[in-house]
Motif scaffolding. Structure first.
Motif, short mmCIF file in Angstrom:
data_model
loop_
_atom_site.label_atom_id
_atom_site.label_comp_id
_atom_site.label_asym_id
_atom_site.label_seq_id
_atom_site.Cartn_x
_atom_site.Cartn_y
_atom_site.Cartn_z
N ASN A 52 49.18 42.49 39.41
CA ASN A 52 47.73 42.48 39.20
C ASN A 52 47.31 41.54 38.07
O ASN A 52 46.23 40.97 38.10
N GLN A 74 39.98 48.23 40.10
CA GLN A 74 41.27 47.58 40.28
C GLN A 74 41.49 46.52 39.19
O GLN A 74 40.61 45.70 38.95
N SER A 83 42.53 43.20 37.43
CA SER A 83 42.70 41.80 37.81
C SER A 83 42.45 40.97 36.56
O SER A 83 42.12 41.54 35.51
N SER A 88 47.85 44.69 32.29
CA SER A 88 48.29 44.70 33.69
C SER A 88 48.11 46.07 34.35
O SER A 88 47.89 46.17 35.54
#
Ligand code: NAG
Ligand code: NAG
Ligand code: NAG
Length: 339
Positions: free
Chosen positions: A187, A243, A245, A213
Motif C-alpha cells: 500500500n 484504505q 495509499s 504503510s
C-alpha cells in the motif's frame, strides 16, 4: 509482537469513531511556499526556544525560519555528504541532531547517511557541528532523543521497518525492533515514520509512533536507556480511516502539553487530533482538524509541531512536500494552523 487491538479497531466503521469533524474551521495561514521553479520538499520541523523554526528538507542545507518574517527560510549549514535531511530533534535547548545523506531513489545511499549533532545558541544562525555518526540504513526518518537520557536517540527506519537506537556517547547504532508490523507493504513504501513520547512529567514509559504503510498510530514500551523490555508488544491505538495509499497515510506527529492528545500529519492534505480514551483499551478518538477543504490547502503534509503564535497562543506549524493533487512538485509550504 502482536496486533493486540486490531480486532477491536477492525470493527470500527470507516467514518469518524467519535462524532463529526471539528465544527470550528481552523484558520490556516501559509507562512511561506517555495515556487514551482524551486520546488523544495519540506520534510520536518522543530521549534526553537527563540520561536524560530528549524526545517529539514530535500535540499543540501539545514533551514531556519522566523515566523513573522516574509523572507524564505535561510540555509544556515550544509552537513557532510548530504543532499537531503529527514528527522530532527533537540538534545538540549541549544543542541540538536538531524539525519541526512545523499538521496538515492526512495531513500539514501546508506554509505553516506549519518546523524549529525550540532549546537545552535539561542538567536544564532551559525551552527557548530559537534560530530557525525554513520547510520548505515536506507531511510532513517523520525528521530527522537530519549526523554530520560538525551545521549540516546531513537530513529524510525522506514524502508526496512526497524527501530534504531543510536548511542551518541559510543557512536553505536543498534536495531532494537524489526518487525513486519512496522514494515512497508504494497500500500505504501514507508513503514514506521514518526516517533513521539508524552511530554515532560507525562512520559509514561511508552514510545508512540505512526506506521504509514499500515495506517496506524501505536505504541510500545521503552526503557529509560532506550531498549524494549522483553515481552513488550506493539499496541495499535488508532487506525486511519479508509484504505492506506500514498495520499492517505499517517506521517509525523506531536503531543500537546497535556500528553493526552496527539496531532498527526495525515497525507495528503489533512491533520487529525487523536485523544486518549477515558477507558483503557478503547481506540483513541479522532477529530479532523484540517479536512482538506479549507481555502489554504496543505500540499502533501509531512509534519506538524505545536508552537507559540504571536501573543503566546498555541498554534500548530506544518510542513508540506509541496505536492498538488496530481502529485506534481509545486513547492513545499510552511503553514500555521491557529487551533
Ligand atoms: C531565547 O531568545 C529569546 C529572544 O530571542 C528570549 O525571549 C528567550 O528567553 C531566550 N531563551 C533562552 C533559553 O535563552
Ligand atoms: C561521505 O560518504 C563516503 C561514502 O560515500 C564515506 O566514505 C565518507 O566517510 C563520508 N564522509 C563523511 C564526512 O561522512
Ligand atoms: C545515558 O546514556 C549513556 C549512553 O548509553 C550512558 O553512558 C549514561 O550512563 C546514561 N546516563 C544516565 C543518567 O542514565
Amino acid at each position: 509482537m502482536q496486533f493486540r487491538h486490531l480486532t477491536l479497531l477492525g470493527a470500527l466503521p470507516l467514518t469518524l469513531a467519535h462524532g463529526p469533524p471539528s465544527p470550528s474551521t481552523p484558520q490556516i495561514t501559509q507562512l511561506f511556499a517555495y515556487p514551482p521553479t524551486n520546488p523544495i520538499f519540506l520534510e520536518n520541523l522543530l521549534t526553537l526556544p527563540d520561536s524560530r523554526l528549524l526545517l529539514s528538507s530535500f535540499s543540501p542545507s539545514l533551514l531556519v525560519y522566523s515566523p513573522g518574517s516574509s523572507t524564505a527560510p535561510a540555509p544556515i549549514f550544509t552537513f557532510p555528504n548530504s543532499t537531503a535531511y529527514t528527522g530532527i530533534t533537540s538534545l538540549s535547548p541549544t543542541t540538536f541532531a538531524i539525519t541526512g545523506g545523499i538521496q538515492v531513489g526512495l531513500g539514501f545511499d546508506p554509505s553516506t547517511i549519518a546523524v549529525h549533532l550540532f549546537s545552535l545558541p539561542n538567536g544564532s544562525s551559525n551552527p557548530t557541528l559537534i560530530k557525525s555518526i554513520p547510520v548505515p540504513f536506507p531511510l532513517p526518518n523520525g528521530l527522537l532523543a530519549l526523554p530520560c537520557n538525551k545521549t540516546v536517540l531513537l530513529a524510525a527506519e522506514s524502508l526496512t521497518g526497524s527501530l534504531l537506537r543510536i548511542d551518541t556517547a559510543t557512536n553505536t547504532v543498534t536495531t532494537i525492533l524489526q518487525s513486519a508490523l512496522i514494515a512497508p507493504n504494497q500500500n505504501f513504501f514507508l513503514g514506521i515514520n514518526g516517533l513521539a513520547v508524552r511530554p515532560g512529567r507525562h512520559f509514561d514509559g511508552y514510545l508512540y509512533f505512526t506506521v504509514s504503510s499500515q495506517g496506524y498510530f501505536g505504541r510500545i514500551r521503552i526503557s529509560s536507556q532506550g531498549y524494549i523490555p522483553a515481552g513488550s508488544e506493539i499496541e495499535v491505538l488508532a487506525q486511519i480511516q479508509g484504505q492506506v495509499s500514498g495520499g492517505n497515510a499517517f506521517d509525523d506527529l506531536d503531543f500537546d502539553h497535556t500528553g493526552r492528545s496527539v496531532y498527526v500529519a495525515w497525507q495528503g492534505r489533512r491533520v487529525v487530533k487523536l485523544t486518549e480514551p477515558k477507558t483503557a483499551g478503547q481506540p483513541w478518538s479522532q477529530q479532523v482538524i484540517v479536512d482538506g477543504t479549507e481555502a489554504v490547502g496543505l500540499k502533501g503534509v509531512t509534519a506538524v509541531k505545536l508552537g507559540k503564535g504571536r501573543g503566546g497562543n498555541r498554534v500548530l506549524f506544518a510542513t508540506t512536500g509541496g505536492l498538488d493533487e496530481t502529485n506534481t512538485q509545486v513547492g513545499g509550504q510552511l503553514v500555521r494552523i491557529d487551533l
